[in-house]
Design a protein around this motif. Structure first.
Motif, PDB file in Angstrom:
ATOM      1  N   ALA A  70      33.243 -62.776  20.142  1.00  0.00           N
ATOM      2  CA  ALA A  70      34.304 -61.831  19.782  1.00  0.00           C
ATOM      3  C   ALA A  70      35.289 -61.660  20.938  1.00  0.00           C
ATOM      4  O   ALA A  70      36.518 -61.759  20.761  1.00  0.00           O
ATOM      5  CB  ALA A  70      33.694 -60.487  19.391  1.00  0.00           C
ATOM      6  N   TYR A  71      34.762 -61.412  22.128  1.00  0.00           N
ATOM      7  CA  TYR A  71      35.643 -61.218  23.284  1.00  0.00           C
ATOM      8  C   TYR A  71      36.442 -62.487  23.591  1.00  0.00           C
ATOM      9  O   TYR A  71      37.629 -62.415  23.925  1.00  0.00           O
ATOM     10  CB  TYR A  71      34.830 -60.815  24.517  1.00  0.00           C
ATOM     11  N   ALA A  72      35.784 -63.641  23.492  1.00  0.00           N
ATOM     12  CA  ALA A  72      36.449 -64.900  23.825  1.00  0.00           C
ATOM     13  C   ALA A  72      37.556 -65.243  22.834  1.00  0.00           C
ATOM     14  O   ALA A  72      38.463 -66.013  23.157  1.00  0.00           O
ATOM     15  CB  ALA A  72      35.421 -66.030  23.882  1.00  0.00           C
ATOM     16  N   ASN A  73      37.493 -64.667  21.624  1.00  0.00           N
ATOM     17  CA  ASN A  73      38.472 -64.978  20.585  1.00  0.00           C
ATOM     18  C   ASN A  73      39.317 -63.763  20.193  1.00  0.00           C
ATOM     19  O   ASN A  73      39.868 -63.714  19.093  1.00  0.00           O
ATOM     20  CB  ASN A  73      37.755 -65.550  19.351  1.00  0.00           C
ATOM     21  N   GLN A  74      39.427 -62.817  21.091  1.00  0.00           N
ATOM     22  CA  GLN A  74      40.273 -61.636  20.908  1.00  0.00           C
ATOM     23  C   GLN A  74      39.971 -60.889  19.607  1.00  0.00           C
ATOM     24  O   GLN A  74      40.859 -60.438  18.884  1.00  0.00           O
ATOM     25  CB  GLN A  74      41.765 -62.004  20.953  1.00  0.00           C
ATOM     26  N   LEU A  75      38.667 -60.746  19.317  1.00  0.00           N
ATOM     27  CA  LEU A  75      38.214 -59.968  18.166  1.00  0.00           C
ATOM     28  C   LEU A  75      37.629 -58.653  18.680  1.00  0.00           C
ATOM     29  O   LEU A  75      36.831 -58.646  19.620  1.00  0.00           O
ATOM     30  CB  LEU A  75      37.154 -60.731  17.379  1.00  0.00           C
ATOM     31  N   TYR A 131      24.928 -69.503  31.952  1.00  0.00           N
ATOM     32  CA  TYR A 131      24.967 -68.447  30.926  1.00  0.00           C
ATOM     33  C   TYR A 131      25.802 -67.295  31.473  1.00  0.00           C
ATOM     34  O   TYR A 131      25.319 -66.468  32.231  1.00  0.00           O
ATOM     35  CB  TYR A 131      23.554 -67.978  30.584  1.00  0.00           C
ATOM     36  N   GLN A 132      27.070 -67.247  31.069  1.00  0.00           N
ATOM     37  CA  GLN A 132      27.994 -66.224  31.548  1.00  0.00           C
ATOM     38  C   GLN A 132      28.551 -65.460  30.356  1.00  0.00           C
ATOM     39  O   GLN A 132      28.977 -66.064  29.367  1.00  0.00           O
ATOM     40  CB  GLN A 132      29.121 -66.853  32.357  1.00  0.00           C
ATOM     41  N   PHE A 133      28.542 -64.135  30.467  1.00  0.00           N
ATOM     42  CA  PHE A 133      28.852 -63.272  29.336  1.00  0.00           C
ATOM     43  C   PHE A 133      30.100 -62.433  29.614  1.00  0.00           C
ATOM     44  O   PHE A 133      30.225 -61.810  30.670  1.00  0.00           O
ATOM     45  CB  PHE A 133      27.664 -62.342  29.049  1.00  0.00           C
ATOM     46  N   LEU A 134      30.983 -62.406  28.637  1.00  0.00           N
ATOM     47  CA  LEU A 134      32.189 -61.584  28.714  1.00  0.00           C
ATOM     48  C   LEU A 134      31.897 -60.162  28.250  1.00  0.00           C
ATOM     49  O   LEU A 134      30.969 -59.929  27.472  1.00  0.00           O
ATOM     50  CB  LEU A 134      33.273 -62.172  27.809  1.00  0.00           C
ATOM     51  N   ASN A 135      32.711 -59.214  28.712  1.00  0.00           N
ATOM     52  CA  ASN A 135      32.725 -57.885  28.119  1.00  0.00           C
ATOM     53  C   ASN A 135      34.144 -57.544  27.691  1.00  0.00           C
ATOM     54  O   ASN A 135      35.055 -58.369  27.813  1.00  0.00           O
ATOM     55  CB  ASN A 135      32.128 -56.840  29.067  1.00  0.00           C
ATOM     56  N   ALA A 136      34.337 -56.337  27.185  1.00  0.00           N
ATOM     57  CA  ALA A 136      35.655 -55.956  26.656  1.00  0.00           C
ATOM     58  C   ALA A 136      36.715 -55.900  27.742  1.00  0.00           C
ATOM     59  O   ALA A 136      37.918 -55.910  27.452  1.00  0.00           O
ATOM     60  CB  ALA A 136      35.552 -54.611  25.944  1.00  0.00           C
ATOM     61  N   LYS A 137      36.296 -55.857  29.002  1.00  0.00           N
ATOM     62  CA  LYS A 137      37.250 -55.847  30.113  1.00  0.00           C
ATOM     63  C   LYS A 137      37.583 -57.257  30.592  1.00  0.00           C
ATOM     64  O   LYS A 137      38.227 -57.414  31.622  1.00  0.00           O
ATOM     65  CB  LYS A 137      36.665 -55.041  31.278  1.00  0.00           C
ATOM     66  N   PHE A 170      18.672 -62.695  12.491  1.00  0.00           N
ATOM     67  CA  PHE A 170      20.093 -62.977  12.282  1.00  0.00           C
ATOM     68  C   PHE A 170      20.880 -61.706  12.565  1.00  0.00           C
ATOM     69  O   PHE A 170      20.364 -60.588  12.445  1.00  0.00           O
ATOM     70  CB  PHE A 170      20.348 -63.428  10.840  1.00  0.00           C
ATOM     71  N   GLY A 171      22.137 -61.884  12.944  1.00  0.00           N
ATOM     72  CA  GLY A 171      22.974 -60.733  13.221  1.00  0.00           C
ATOM     73  C   GLY A 171      24.374 -60.890  12.670  1.00  0.00           C
ATOM     74  O   GLY A 171      24.877 -62.015  12.510  1.00  0.00           O
ATOM     75  N   VAL A 172      24.996 -59.755  12.334  1.00  0.00           N
ATOM     76  CA  VAL A 172      26.397 -59.736  11.918  1.00  0.00           C
ATOM     77  C   VAL A 172      27.146 -58.767  12.817  1.00  0.00           C
ATOM     78  O   VAL A 172      26.612 -57.721  13.209  1.00  0.00           O
ATOM     79  CB  VAL A 172      26.572 -59.322  10.441  1.00  0.00           C
ATOM     80  N   LEU A 173      28.372 -59.124  13.161  1.00  0.00           N
ATOM     81  CA  LEU A 173      29.239 -58.259  13.947  1.00  0.00           C
ATOM     82  C   LEU A 173      30.547 -58.087  13.192  1.00  0.00           C
ATOM     83  O   LEU A 173      31.283 -59.059  12.982  1.00  0.00           O
ATOM     84  CB  LEU A 173      29.499 -58.873  15.322  1.00  0.00           C
ATOM     85  N   VAL A 174      30.801 -56.869  12.725  1.00  0.00           N
ATOM     86  CA  VAL A 174      32.065 -56.573  12.058  1.00  0.00           C
ATOM     87  C   VAL A 174      33.142 -56.470  13.135  1.00  0.00           C
ATOM     88  O   VAL A 174      32.959 -55.788  14.152  1.00  0.00           O
ATOM     89  CB  VAL A 174      31.974 -55.263  11.248  1.00  0.00           C
ATOM     90  N   VAL A 175      34.252 -57.175  12.927  1.00  0.00           N
ATOM     91  CA  VAL A 175      35.300 -57.256  13.940  1.00  0.00           C
ATOM     92  C   VAL A 175      36.678 -57.074  13.309  1.00  0.00           C
ATOM     93  O   VAL A 175      36.854 -57.217  12.095  1.00  0.00           O
ATOM     94  CB  VAL A 175      35.256 -58.610  14.684  1.00  0.00           C
TER      95      VAL A 175
END
Length: 554
Positions: A289-294, A249-255, A68-73
């Motif tokens: 996170a990237y997809a939801n502006q977090l 399977y396509q992945f967003l980054n911060a850009k 399991f993982g957690v990402l603080v945003v």
């Protein structure tokens, strides 16, 4: 936002990390630990779904733990919180209220994967049905039996032809002495006729058997052609489905850049795409996170439940992201945010020196500090080997210690000494003793651990227990002392596999207690409490038995 879980009230006194943690080697930040505690509390008490983590001893065979993982945003309005994810699927589903969705949901009922999976399952059923068809099985068995019988008849016939030839040759040798020229010619004509007659009947036998085999093959052919056609269709459809999945399977980054698995692995890195790539917790968290502006602040992953039989995974403990599947993906996804430096690129031996215990014209022994490479690594050249070779160009290490392990290393200064000393290691006439501090109190006082090891192909340099492909690994141990919830043991490795003592200590089928400070199989601390304390061998020149012992610093 359903998946965003606020942390505002609990972090007023916490200092946020300045950089995002390097996901492949890290210690969870205070804020990540707080988020993980919340997730662990949810996992301990939730009634939303059922998954067998192995806590129920009556159903251990079907148990499977999970990462399991957690990402603080931080949200767009400045609120701090975290999102959570699991690797793979959970309780046979990709979607649960508390967790972010997958990057691509191949389990969606109306999606192309499920539809094509149904077609492939139907092909599998048809293939299995045909392979089990009694008529097909009987015809194949008849063909096989007839082929074997025909081969025997042909071989027997050819043996008889050769035996007759040999006999005729012996008779000719005798007759040439007994008969005159005319009589011998008449005799030879009879011999030739007999030979041609035997060869004729042998050819006729082989032709008749070949025709019978072809007739039986003709009966089997329609079944095999159908089976081959079904398998070819299955292979083609599977490949098309796999390629489409790799594209989906396509992945967003911060850009806000999107890249598919195919782009990341095949086109840019020329690497094969591992199974289940993109299904781990880390890519799910960052993509959501990237997809939801977090804005990502910090991440941590932990294991929950029973450990896999081959690996060392402790319930509730934190682990880095896997390298083979996640490193290429996260290499893309972390672009655009400031990340901690990769600690594996820094020189762990900087400012450290090893101590020379003994040296003569053919060998030397050194006491290596912890966190000091034995030989040059992929990214760092500084090592025991490098420093010694700068002084003695022909010197070479006879054996190695892990970077994190301290203690005695034997060095040969000549090629001849190296061959002789290495032979002693191969013949196991070298005595070795390691001292370790285990994280817990061990029940047994002594014993032998036999667990074959191989590298974890998905997560190098970790090792896994593998009875199919692993190399034999054997360790004898004796308890020295138990105090303060720790156990000091002496290890006597009979074999010398990579991470042997670390895995044998930590694995549930071994001692079940990791070595203190083991950042791969236990918990990170100031250092790995494992020390090569004793080495005994025969001097290659004098034949003298030499024993060296250095106590550990822990």
């Amino acid at each position: 936002m359903k998946k965003f879980i606020p942390l505002d009230q609990e972090i007023q006194t916490l200092q946020l990390p300045e950089k995002f943690n390097f996901p492949f080697y890290y210690q969870p930040s205070a804020i990540s630990l707080l988020a993980a505690q919340k997730l662990k509390a949810y996992l301990s008490n939730q009634q939303d779904w059922k998954h067998n983590f192995g806590f129920d001893k009556d159903d251990e065979r079907l148990a499977i733990g999970k990462m399991f993982g957690v990402l603080v945003v931080k949200s767009q309005d400045g609120k701090l919180g975290f999102i959570a994810a699991f690797s793979g699927k959970l309780a046979d589903s990709n979607h649960h209220t508390y967790f972010v969705p997958p990057v691509f949901d191949m389990l969606a009922n109306d999606g192309f994967f499920k539809k094509e999976e149904a077609v492939l399952n139907d092909l599998n059923r048809r293939i299995e049905s045909l392979e089990k068809d009694n008529e097909f099985i009987n015809k194949k068995e008849n063909l096989l039996k007839f082929r074997e019988a025909a081969a025997k008849k042909i071989a027997d016939g050819r043996s008889k032809v050769k035996a007759a030839q040999k006999l005729r040759k012996a008779i000719r040798s005798q007759k040439v002495k007994e008969l005159d020229e005319v009589q011998y010619e008449v005799f030879m004509e009879g011999q030739r006729e007999e030979s041609l007659k035997m060869q004729y009947f042998q050819r006729k036998l082989e032709q008749e058997l070949t025709l019978q085999i072809e007739a039986l093959e003709a009966e089997v052919y329609p079944f095999e052609q159908k089976l081959s056609s079904l398998k070819s269709e299955r292979k083609e459809r599977s490949q098309i489905l796999q390629d489409r999945l790799f594209d989906e399977y396509q992945f967003l980054n911060a850009k806000a850049e999107l890249k598919s698995l195919k782009q990341i692995f095949l086109k840019e890195l020329n690497l094969p795409i591992p199974a289940a790539a993109g299904e781990c917790a880390a890519p799910k968290l960052l993509h959501y996170a990237y997809a939801n502006q977090l804005t990502p602040i910090a991440m941590a992953e932990f294991w929950w439940g029973r450990s896999p039989k081959s690996e060392v995974r402790k319930h509730g403990e934190f682990y880095p992201a896997c390298r083979s599947k996640c490193e290429p993906i996260l290499g893309h996804m972390l672009q655009g945010i400031v990340v901690d430096e990769n600690p594996m690129l820094s020189n762990p031996a900087e400012g450290k020196e090893f101590r020379v215990l003994y040296e003569d014209e053919v060998l030397m022994l050194i006491d290596k500090p912890a966190e000091f490479l034995s030989v040059p690594g992929k990214n760092v050249v500084d090592s025991v080997q490098k420093r010694i070779s700068d002084i003695h160009p022909d010197a070479v290490l006879v054996h190695r210690l892990d970077q994190s392990t301290s203690g005695i290393i034997l060095v040969a200064k000549t090629k001849k000494a190296h061959r002789q000393l290495q032979a002693q290691f191969i013949k196991r006439t070298v005595e070795k003793k390691y001292i370790a501090l285990l994280d817990g109190e061990l029940d047994q006082e002594s014993g032998v651990i036999n667990l074959p090891l191989r590298v974890d192909l998905d997560n190098r340099p970790r090792q896994v227990v593998c009875y199919e492909y692993g190399k034999p690994a054997e360790t004898r141990y004796e308890v020295v002392e138990k105090t303060g919830g720790k156990t000091r043991v002496e290890f006597y490795p009979i074999t010398g596999r990579t991470h042997q003592l670390r895995v044998h200590a930590a694995h549930d089928a071994g001692l079940g207690l990791p070595i203190v400070g083991d950042d791969l199989y236990g918990k990170k601390a100031d250092r790995l409490c494992l020390h090569a304390a004793l080495l005994a061998f025969t001097h290659p020149n004098s034949g003298e038995r030499m024993v060296f012992e250095v106590p550990p610093a822990f």
